[in-house]
Scaffold this motif. Sequence first.
Motif, PDB file in Angstrom:
ATOM      1  N   ALA A  17       0.818  -1.207   0.000  1.00 13.03           N
ATOM      2  CA  ALA A  17       0.000   0.000   0.000  1.00 13.03           C
ATOM      3  C   ALA A  17       0.855   1.261   0.000  1.00 13.03           C
ATOM      4  CB  ALA A  17      -0.923   0.001   1.205  1.00 13.03           C
ATOM      5  N   GLN A  18       2.112   1.119   0.390  1.00 15.29           N
ATOM      6  CA  GLN A  18       2.958   2.302   0.483  1.00 15.29           C
ATOM      7  C   GLN A  18       3.933   2.364  -0.682  1.00 15.29           C
ATOM      8  OE1 GLN A  18       4.736   2.238   4.352  1.00 15.29           O
ATOM      9  NE2 GLN A  18       2.993   3.249   5.290  1.00 15.29           N
ATOM     10  N   ALA A  19       3.405   2.612  -1.874  1.00 14.26           N
ATOM     11  CA  ALA A  19       4.278   2.725  -3.042  1.00 14.26           C
ATOM     12  C   ALA A  19       5.031   4.050  -2.966  1.00 14.26           C
ATOM     13  CB  ALA A  19       3.449   2.661  -4.306  1.00 14.26           C
ATOM     14  N   GLN A  20       6.190   4.065  -3.556  1.00 14.89           N
ATOM     15  CA  GLN A  20       6.979   5.287  -3.639  1.00 14.89           C
ATOM     16  C   GLN A  20       6.195   6.344  -4.409  1.00 14.89           C
ATOM     17  OE1 GLN A  20      10.242   6.275  -2.873  1.00 14.89           O
ATOM     18  NE2 GLN A  20      10.340   4.550  -1.463  1.00 14.89           N
ATOM     19  N   THR A  21       6.296   7.593  -3.956  1.00 16.05           N
ATOM     20  CA  THR A  21       5.662   8.676  -4.691  1.00 16.05           C
ATOM     21  C   THR A  21       6.555   9.073  -5.870  1.00 16.05           C
ATOM     22  OG1 THR A  21       4.608   9.469  -2.697  1.00 16.05           O
ATOM     23  CG2 THR A  21       4.759  11.023  -4.517  1.00 16.05           C
ATOM     24  N   ALA A  22       5.947   9.143  -7.036  1.00  9.94           N
ATOM     25  CA  ALA A  22       6.715   9.430  -8.255  1.00  9.94           C
ATOM     26  C   ALA A  22       7.276  10.846  -8.233  1.00  9.94           C
ATOM     27  CB  ALA A  22       5.816   9.242  -9.470  1.00  9.94           C
ATOM     28  N   PRO A  23       8.481  11.051  -8.791  1.00 11.25           N
ATOM     29  CA  PRO A  23       9.070  12.399  -8.873  1.00 11.25           C
ATOM     30  C   PRO A  23       8.492  13.167 -10.054  1.00 11.25           C
ATOM     31  CG  PRO A  23      10.575  10.821  -9.828  1.00 11.25           C
ATOM     32  CD  PRO A  23       9.376  10.030  -9.355  1.00 11.25           C
ATOM     33  N   VAL A  24       7.163  13.258 -10.055  1.00  8.40           N
ATOM     34  CA  VAL A  24       6.454  13.822 -11.209  1.00  8.40           C
ATOM     35  C   VAL A  24       5.344  14.730 -10.693  1.00  8.40           C
ATOM     36  CG1 VAL A  24       5.043  13.267 -13.229  1.00  8.40           C
ATOM     37  CG2 VAL A  24       6.892  11.731 -12.565  1.00  8.40           C
ATOM     38  N   LEU A  47       2.312  16.183 -17.597  1.00  8.41           N
ATOM     39  CA  LEU A  47       3.228  15.588 -16.620  1.00  8.41           C
ATOM     40  C   LEU A  47       4.617  16.192 -16.772  1.00  8.41           C
ATOM     41  CD1 LEU A  47       2.198  11.860 -17.128  1.00  8.41           C
ATOM     42  CD2 LEU A  47       1.580  13.321 -15.201  1.00  8.41           C
ATOM     43  N   THR A  48       5.208  16.546 -15.644  1.00  4.55           N
ATOM     44  CA  THR A  48       6.594  17.027 -15.657  1.00  4.55           C
ATOM     45  C   THR A  48       7.373  16.242 -14.605  1.00  4.55           C
ATOM     46  OG1 THR A  48       5.758  19.228 -16.213  1.00  4.55           O
ATOM     47  CG2 THR A  48       8.073  19.069 -15.572  1.00  4.55           C
ATOM     48  N   ALA A  49       8.434  15.597 -15.039  1.00  2.00           N
ATOM     49  CA  ALA A  49       9.226  14.755 -14.140  1.00  2.00           C
ATOM     50  C   ALA A  49      10.463  15.510 -13.648  1.00  2.00           C
ATOM     51  CB  ALA A  49       9.658  13.484 -14.865  1.00  2.00           C
ATOM     52  N   LYS A  50      10.877  15.191 -12.430  1.00  4.01           N
ATOM     53  CA  LYS A  50      12.122  15.749 -11.891  1.00  4.01           C
ATOM     54  C   LYS A  50      13.294  14.839 -12.203  1.00  4.01           C
ATOM     55  CE  LYS A  50       9.687  17.655  -7.878  1.00  4.01           C
ATOM     56  NZ  LYS A  50       8.602  16.660  -7.744  1.00  4.01           N
ATOM     57  N   GLU A  51      12.995  13.565 -12.411  1.00  2.00           N
ATOM     58  CA  GLU A  51      14.018  12.575 -12.747  1.00  2.00           C
ATOM     59  C   GLU A  51      13.534  11.817 -13.979  1.00  2.00           C
ATOM     60  OE1 GLU A  51      14.363  10.031  -9.322  1.00  2.00           O
ATOM     61  OE2 GLU A  51      14.247  11.766  -8.005  1.00  2.00           O
ATOM     62  N   PRO A  52      14.463  11.184 -14.694  1.00  2.00           N
ATOM     63  CA  PRO A  52      14.009  10.419 -15.859  1.00  2.00           C
ATOM     64  C   PRO A  52      13.179   9.203 -15.432  1.00  2.00           C
ATOM     65  CG  PRO A  52      16.427  10.432 -15.725  1.00  2.00           C
ATOM     66  CD  PRO A  52      15.913  11.110 -14.503  1.00  2.00           C
ATOM     67  N   PRO A  90      13.440  14.940 -17.706  1.00  2.00           N
ATOM     68  CA  PRO A  90      13.325  15.859 -16.574  1.00  2.00           C
ATOM     69  C   PRO A  90      13.102  17.299 -17.028  1.00  2.00           C
ATOM     70  CG  PRO A  90      15.147  14.355 -16.229  1.00  2.00           C
ATOM     71  CD  PRO A  90      14.650  14.111 -17.622  1.00  2.00           C
ATOM     72  N   GLY A  91      12.107  17.936 -16.437  1.00  2.00           N
ATOM     73  CA  GLY A  91      11.845  19.343 -16.706  1.00  2.00           C
ATOM     74  C   GLY A  91      11.126  19.618 -18.014  1.00  2.00           C
ATOM     75  N   LYS A  92      10.884  18.576 -18.802  1.00  2.00           N
ATOM     76  CA  LYS A  92      10.218  18.788 -20.089  1.00  2.00           C
ATOM     77  C   LYS A  92       8.787  18.271 -20.005  1.00  2.00           C
ATOM     78  CE  LYS A  92      10.753  17.879 -24.985  1.00  2.00           C
ATOM     79  NZ  LYS A  92      11.220  16.876 -25.930  1.00  2.00           N
ATOM     80  N   PRO A  93       7.802  19.199 -19.973  1.00  2.00           N
ATOM     81  CA  PRO A  93       6.417  18.756 -19.794  1.00  2.00           C
ATOM     82  C   PRO A  93       5.936  17.865 -20.931  1.00  2.00           C
ATOM     83  CG  PRO A  93       6.632  21.142 -19.510  1.00  2.00           C
ATOM     84  CD  PRO A  93       7.917  20.651 -20.110  1.00  2.00           C
ATOM     85  N   LEU A  94       5.232  16.826 -20.567  1.00  2.00           N
ATOM     86  CA  LEU A  94       4.596  15.963 -21.559  1.00  2.00           C
ATOM     87  C   LEU A  94       3.098  16.173 -21.448  1.00  2.00           C
ATOM     88  CD1 LEU A  94       4.976  13.435 -23.577  1.00  2.00           C
ATOM     89  CD2 LEU A  94       4.074  12.154 -21.644  1.00  2.00           C
TER      90      LEU A  94
END
Length: 159
Positions: A17-24, A47-52, A90-94
């Motif tokens: 139940a405790q999945a990692q929160t996405a860097p997005v 969506l904009t990611a902080k990490e790939p 990273p940083g490029k909005p999709l």
Amino acid sequence: MKRFAMTAFLAAAALGAQAQTAPVTATGAWARPTVQGQPTSAAYLTLTAKEPVALVGASTPVAGVAEVHEMKMEGSVMHMQAADAIRLEPGKPLELKPGGYHIMLMQLKTQLKPQTSVPLTLTFRNAAGAKSELQLSVPVSATAPAPAAGMQMPMQHSK
Ligand SMILES: [Cu+2]
């Protein structure tokens, strides 16, 4: 022994139940309203990611199946198909939008009514294969939300 097994089961359930929160981060989310009995709809967002990471899946309690789809022109005909993994730089909005990538909602269990919102979980995977999730509440709306202040397109003034 029985007690131990139960404890292990509960621990596993808690971990699940405790999945990692996405860097997005997600902005401008909306889902198309449906009429009673309509089996499908679609959700859109940016969506904009902080990490790939790559968008690899979606789920929602209001639909039996939620899939990431892409639209493709084949000749003069527009087709849509499930997309395996959409990479986010990273940083490029999709932008997921009508006519492009979208979250397809199929086997809807309920009518999507305007002025309500639906929970949506997006699943991402990083280069190491680790999965993370983004939990969202997506407003049901017939149109995309207005751009946030400061991001508006230049407007033409009439004289
Ligand atoms: Cu689709």
